[in-house]
Design an enzyme around this catalytic site. Structure first.
Site, PDB file in Angstrom:
ATOM      1  N   ALA A  16       0.815  -1.212   0.000  1.00  0.00           N
ATOM      2  CA  ALA A  16       0.000   0.000   0.000  1.00  0.00           C
ATOM      3  C   ALA A  16       0.854   1.271   0.000  1.00  0.00           C
ATOM      4  O   ALA A  16       0.554   2.234   0.685  1.00  0.00           O
ATOM      5  CB  ALA A  16      -0.963  -0.001   1.188  1.00  0.00           C
ATOM      6  N   CYS A  17       1.896   1.263  -0.775  1.00  0.00           N
ATOM      7  CA  CYS A  17       2.763   2.430  -0.869  1.00  0.00           C
ATOM      8  C   CYS A  17       1.957   3.613  -1.400  1.00  0.00           C
ATOM      9  O   CYS A  17       1.281   3.523  -2.421  1.00  0.00           O
ATOM     10  CB  CYS A  17       3.918   2.122  -1.810  1.00  0.00           C
ATOM     11  SG  CYS A  17       4.981   3.533  -2.119  1.00  0.00           S
ATOM     12  N   GLY A  18       2.018   4.709  -0.709  1.00  0.00           N
ATOM     13  CA  GLY A  18       1.391   5.924  -1.197  1.00  0.00           C
ATOM     14  C   GLY A  18      -0.113   5.950  -1.074  1.00  0.00           C
ATOM     15  O   GLY A  18      -0.797   6.436  -1.961  1.00  0.00           O
TER      16      GLY A  18
END
Length: 151
Positions: A16-18
């Site tokens: 769930a980067c960003g």
């Protein structure tokens, strides 16, 4: 490392980067929230989720379901709008979108969720690089009906 320092340990940064999340505690929609959401998207650029050609991961805003738009699409397909409707966004394989629809439809059906209609998501591929176009999935939404007796 204490629980208040989870953000330092890179092993927690694999998913769930960003992701940004903005909501009103009172549950009321507002232009202010939309403006903050757009600002959040603009600031995600620093995460570096880009290829050398500038192609990014893609981003968007999740807002309330546009019920009237979707009801109109159901009517055009000769279907009545269910009392409870959901929308599933699916990124289907470009070579075999039907296979993706089938797999997702079976999974939903196993949970008692009826797939009413698949609709293409409007996109503008003219803004994509050649690299992004080469891996562009088929993006569709499945309009679904909740099982009877579910709230």
């Amino acid at each position: 490392m204490g629980p208040d320092r989870w953000w330092v340990d890179q092993s927690f940064h694999h998913d769930a980067c960003g992701v940004g999340f903005i909501a009103a505690r009172n549950g009321q929609a507002s232009f202010r929230l939309l403006r903050l959401g757009v600002q959040c998207l603009e600031r995600l650029d620093h995460r570096g989720a880009k290829a050398a050609d500038g192609t990014g991961d893609g981003a968007g805003l999740l807002t309330q379901i546009p019920v009237k738009l979707l009801e109109r699409e159901l009517q055009e397909a000769g279907m009545a709008s269910p009392e409870q409707m959901g929308v599933v966004v699916a990124f289907l394989p470009a070579r075999s979108p039907e296979q993706g629809r089938t797999v997702l439809g079976r999974a939903l059906g196993a949970e008692g969720i009826e797939t009413l209609l698949w609709r293409p998501v409007p996109i503008d591929p003219s803004v994509l690089s050649k690299r992004a176009l080469a891996s562009l999935p088929v993006i569709e939404q499945a309009l679904v009906k909740a099982p009877a007796g579910q709230d």
